[in-house]
Design a protein around this motif. Sequence first.
Motif, short mmCIF file in Angstrom:
data_model
loop_
_atom_site.label_atom_id
_atom_site.label_comp_id
_atom_site.label_asym_id
_atom_site.label_seq_id
_atom_site.Cartn_x
_atom_site.Cartn_y
_atom_site.Cartn_z
N LYS A 278 0.83 -1.22 0.00
CA LYS A 278 0.00 0.00 0.00
C LYS A 278 0.86 1.26 0.00
O LYS A 278 0.46 2.28 -0.57
N ARG A 281 1.99 1.71 -3.61
CA ARG A 281 0.90 2.25 -4.45
C ARG A 281 0.68 3.72 -4.18
O ARG A 281 0.52 4.51 -5.12
N GLU A 282 0.65 4.12 -2.93
CA GLU A 282 0.43 5.53 -2.60
C GLU A 282 1.55 6.42 -3.13
O GLU A 282 1.29 7.51 -3.64
N ASN A 286 0.91 9.21 -5.91
CA ASN A 286 1.27 10.60 -5.64
C ASN A 286 2.13 11.16 -6.76
O ASN A 286 1.98 12.32 -7.16
N HIS A 341 -9.46 8.38 -7.44
CA HIS A 341 -10.15 8.09 -6.18
C HIS A 341 -11.42 7.30 -6.43
O HIS A 341 -11.69 6.30 -5.75
N MET A 346 -6.74 5.05 -5.24
CA MET A 346 -6.00 5.83 -4.26
C MET A 346 -6.90 6.21 -3.11
O MET A 346 -8.14 6.15 -3.21
N GLU A 347 -6.27 6.60 -2.00
CA GLU A 347 -7.01 7.06 -0.84
C GLU A 347 -7.65 8.41 -1.15
O GLU A 347 -7.37 9.03 -2.17
N GLY A 352 -3.48 10.17 1.83
CA GLY A 352 -2.45 9.26 1.35
C GLY A 352 -1.25 9.19 2.27
O GLY A 352 -0.78 8.10 2.62
N TYR A 353 -0.75 10.35 2.71
CA TYR A 353 0.42 10.35 3.58
C TYR A 353 0.08 9.88 4.98
O TYR A 353 0.94 9.35 5.69
#
Length: 553
Positions: A278, A281-282, A286, A341, A346-347, A352-353
Motif C-alpha cells: 500500500k 501504491r500511494e 502521488n 479516487h 488511491m485514498e 495518502g500520507y
Amino acid sequence: MVVENQNTEYKSILKIRSGDKGFKDLAITCVSLANAQGGKIFIGFDDKKKYPPENQVIVPKEINDSITKLRSLCFNVALVGSEILTYSNGGQYFTITISPSMKSIATTSDGKIYLRVADKCEPVRNEDIHRLAYEKQAYQWELVCPKTVQISDIHIGIIRNFANDIRKSDRVGDHIKQMSDDEIIENYNFVSDGFLTYLGILWLGNAHQRSRISYPITVQYIVYDNLERKIRKEDWHDNLLNPAQLLLDIERKAIELTYFHEFPDGLFRKQIRHYHPKVIRELLLNAFAHKSFTISGDIMIAVYPDRLEISNPGGLPMGVTVNNILHACQRRNPHFIRVMHDLKLMEGEGSGYDLIYELNALDSKELPQIISDFNSTTIIQTSKIVNEEVLPVLDYVTNNYEISQKNLIALGLIAQHKKLLSTELVNFLQLSQDERLRSYTSNLVEKRIVITRGIKKGNSFLISPKVISNSKANIKTSLKTVEPHRLKALIIEDLRLHPNSMRRDIQQRLPDVEEKDLKKYLYEMVEFGQLLAFGVKTYRQYKLAESDMTANN
C-alpha cells in the motif's frame, strides 16, 4: 458546522461592521482562496462558539455593501454573496462564494498576493510569484481541449469499460451510476464540445493519441546494486496504457519491491516486506497525481538495496512543503485525482500520507524523506526496520485494542524511539499546536497503552511496561526509559566513583542515557544542591555535594 479548512473560512459579523480594518482582513481571505481552489466564507459566525449568536439580524443592504466593498479591495477575484440564511438557533448569517482565479493571479488593492495553505492565509514571497503563475497554467492542463480527437474516434468498448468500472465503485453516488456512458465521461471532464480533453485522451485514447499530449505519463524503473551500478531497467515510453493500467503493470514488473525481511515468530517465521504494497501504491499514485504535465520528464523509480526513490516532474504544489505535507491539502490535478479516487486506486484527498505514516510506523520503518525544488519532487523510503524488538508490541496492540489511525501513527513512533518528548512527537507529526497532539495520544494514554512522564514541554511518552509484558516482546532493558529518580541515583553513583567529571565523560560511561536527559538532570541536581559544579560551558565539571558524599559513605 464544518471546521475551517482549505476551502472554508468563518468570520464574525463584526468584520463587516468594524470599518476598513475588517474588510481588509476579508479581502486577504478572498485573495487567498482565489489563488488556491476557491472556497466559501461564512459571515456572522462567532469566533469562539463557532455558530451565529442567537437572534443575530442581518439586513440585505449589508450583504450588497459588503460585496461591493470587497470587489474594490480585490483584483482578479470573482465573488458572489448569498441571500440571508438562518442557523438552527435563529441567528442569521450569509456566505460569500469565491471562484478560483484560473488564469490570473489574484491580489489585494495594494498589490499584495496571498495563498490559502490548509486553514491559513499566507503571504506569497517574491521568489514564489513566478511559481504561482506557473501553477496557474498547470491547473488548467486537464481541461484543455486540443480538438484533435473526437469522441467518435474512441472505440465504444473503451468508453463502456470505463463507465462500468465507475458504476462498480462504492465511492460514487447513485445519481452517477444511473448516468449513461456518455454522461459519465462528461461528468469526469473527459469531453468538451464533442472532443476529448487532455484528461480524456490520457484515459481513453490510444498510444498515438497519448503521444501527442504535452506531456503524457512516462516512467523509468531502474534497479541498482550495492555499488550503485544499474543491473536492471524497465521503461514505459510507448503510451500504450492508461494511468490505471500503467500503475498495475509497474506493480507487476517491479519484482524487487516485493522482497521481504524474515523474523522468528514462535514456531513460524514472520515476513515483513521491504516496502508495504500500500505504501508503494500511494507513492506511485502521488507521483502520477502531482506530476506537472507541462514539464517534459519521466517519473523515475530508483531501487537501491536499502531504499526506494521515486521522483516526478514538478515541485510540491504551491502551499505544500516538506514540513506540512501530512496535513496540507493542495491539488495540482484535481480532476485526475478524482478519477483515481473514484476508481478506488488511491485514498481520499489528503489521506495518502496518513496511510504511509501509519504503515511505516507499524512496521517500525523510518518516515519517508521528501526533497523538492521547482522542477522535481523526490520521495525516499528506506527498507530497514529500525527496531525489530517492538514489532510484537505493535502486533499485540493492533490485535487487542480498537484505536484510530492517528493513534497507530503516534504509537509506532513512540515504540520505535522507546521514549519521545511531546515536542519531538509534535515535530514528527508536523503539528503546529500542542493541543492538536491530544487527538493522537489521549486515547493511548486513557487505555494505558502509553504512559507519560513530566509536564508541559518536558512531558514524555513511553510504551506501558504492562503492554510490553503482555505482548511477550523481548525488549532489551535500556537506561533511555529509566525513571528519573533511578537515573539521578545512577549519576550520583557515577560521580562517587569518578568525581570532577565533565558531562561528556559521564555520557561515555552511561551511553544509553540520552544527552538531553543527562543535561537536564545534572542542571536540576545542581540547582537542588545534590551536586556541585565548577568551570564554564564545555569544561564544566561536576562532583557530589558534601552532604551526599557523607550519606553515601
